[in-house]
Design a protein around this motif. Structure first.
Motif, short mmCIF file in Angstrom:
data_model
loop_
_atom_site.label_atom_id
_atom_site.label_comp_id
_atom_site.label_asym_id
_atom_site.label_seq_id
_atom_site.Cartn_x
_atom_site.Cartn_y
_atom_site.Cartn_z
N CYS A 1 0.72 -1.07 0.01
CA CYS A 1 -0.09 -0.07 0.04
C CYS A 1 0.76 1.26 0.02
O CYS A 1 1.86 1.49 0.87
CB CYS A 1 -0.95 0.06 1.34
SG CYS A 1 -1.77 1.39 1.44
N ALA B 1 0.00 4.03 0.55
CA ALA B 1 -0.34 5.32 1.63
C ALA B 1 0.23 4.72 2.86
O ALA B 1 0.80 5.52 3.57
CB ALA B 1 -2.04 5.37 1.63
N THR B 2 0.06 3.39 3.34
CA THR B 2 0.43 3.20 4.72
C THR B 2 1.66 2.33 4.72
O THR B 2 2.21 2.09 5.82
CB THR B 2 -0.65 2.17 5.35
OG1 THR B 2 -0.71 1.09 4.74
CG2 THR B 2 -2.00 2.90 5.45
N CYS C 1 -2.66 -4.42 2.44
CA CYS C 1 -3.58 -3.15 3.24
C CYS C 1 -4.70 -3.14 2.00
O CYS C 1 -4.56 -2.74 0.77
CB CYS C 1 -3.09 -1.83 3.02
SG CYS C 1 -4.43 -0.67 3.45
N ILE D 1 -7.38 -1.61 1.80
CA ILE D 1 -8.25 -0.22 1.70
C ILE D 1 -7.88 0.51 0.51
O ILE D 1 -6.48 0.77 0.21
CB ILE D 1 -7.93 0.54 2.75
CG1 ILE D 1 -8.11 -0.31 4.31
CG2 ILE D 1 -8.97 1.77 3.11
CD1 ILE D 1 -7.71 0.62 5.48
N CYS E 1 -7.82 5.32 2.68
CA CYS E 1 -6.94 4.89 3.59
C CYS E 1 -7.04 6.08 4.45
O CYS E 1 -6.37 7.17 4.19
CB CYS E 1 -5.91 4.22 3.03
SG CYS E 1 -4.64 3.66 4.27
ZN ZN Z 1 -3.67 1.95 2.93
#
Ligand code: ZN
Ligand code: ZN
Length: 307
Positions: free
Chosen positions: A7, A9-10, A15, A17, A22
């Motif tokens: 992911c 983003a994270t 992940c 999402i 997210c």
């Molecule tokens: Zn994420």
């Protein structure tokens, strides 16, 4: 096949999402790189090998990549785990090697897959030995013929009536009292109890084998079409779900290796394979075992020392 997705983003693996939703999307501080063996953040970059960034941990002095590979190996956990699962559901070593090449562009040959199979099967057997199943007091035993090294061999199996947990499997060229007794002793050791009843076919070896193992307190029932429990149906369904065994085992060179793989099938059957008749639980779950290892990948990760 679960693909590994990072992911953006994270920075978490898998992940699920979507990035726009997210909640950790606004986190700007990237996670520090941690040593995958000891968890330390005291790591330095250590060159690039085949396009993959290498790191060196100054704490435990081991090298690693952020790929999810066991220590000293070049293939990620998911691929090794998938290979064992494929093997224990009937794929050949060559099929698996070809699958890894085509799907992951990972050029391993069948001898490498074989080494994984042997290594992680041994580890899985040792790990799962610690988990004791809670089974009923009625067990069902049977034998299956198998051709091994151009001779007739027998696979002896004994399963629990209620949970379908496979208590023991035993490979032998003989079908006598001694083997019947060994099977009973293995099962009793696995379950930590002596059964009240054992249901078998008409094979004479069970008459003395069961009494020698358990004494006269255990009732021996030779099944007939009129037996109270539908043992024939239970054992036939069991053999149907594990029929890959007979195809695979004859290919091994020694009885020891064939026995190891036989026990690998037992692990796969008891701990990883959900059963329709158990409401999609595994026999281990039906036997109230709480194991953190849900598939072969979990075993590879544990043994490979990945945090
Ligand atoms: Zn994420
Ligand atoms: Zn370290």
């Amino acid at each position: 096949m679960a693909n590994i997705e990072w992911c953006t983003a994270t920075r978490k693996r898998n992940c699920h999402i979507p990035e726009v939703y997210c909640t950790e999307h606004h986190c700007t501080e990237p996670e520090p790189i941690r040593c995958k063996w000891c968890g330390s953040t005291e790591v330095i970059k250590h060159g690039i090998d085949k396009g993959v960034q290498q790191y060196f941990c100054t704490e435990c002095k081991r090298q690693f990549t952020t790929l999810d590979c066991p220590y000293g190996m070049h293939t990620p956990v998911e691929q090794i785990g998938a290979s064992l699962a494929m093997y224990y559901t009937g794929s050949s070593l060559s099929d698996i090697a070809q699958f890894l090449k085509q799907t992951y562009d990972n050029p391993v040959d069948r001898s490498t897959v074989y080494l994984w199979l042997i290594r992680f099967t041994k580890d899985a057997i040792a790990i799962f030995e610690e988990f004791k199943p809670k089974v009923s007091d009625t067990w069902i035993a049977d034998e299956t013929a198998i051709k091994f090294q151009d001779k007739l061999y027998w696979i002896w199996d004994i399963i629990d009536r209620d949970t379908r947990f496979l208590l023991a499997s035993y490979l032998s060229p003989n079908r006598g009292t001694r083997e019947a007794k060994i099977l009973m002793e293995l099962a009793s050791k696995r379950a930590d109890i002596v059964p009240a009843k054992v249901i078998t076919d008409k094979l004479r070896a069970y008459l003395d084998g069961i009494e020698l193992a358990f004494g006269a307190d255990t009732k021996h029932i030779q099944s007939t079409p009129f037996t109270e429990i539908d043992s024939t149906n239970i054992i036939e369904r069991f053999q149907g779900t594990i029929k890959e065994r007979t195809k695979v085992l004859w290919g091994f060179k020694t009885v020891e290796t064939a026995r190891l793989i036989l026990n690998g099938f037992t692990v796969h059957y008891n701990f990883f394979r959900p059963h329709l008749s158990l409401k999609n639980r595994t026999p281990a779950e039906a036997a109230q075992i709480k194991s953190p290892y849900k598939n072969w990948g979990d075993i590879v990760r544990k043994v490979g020392g990945i945090l």
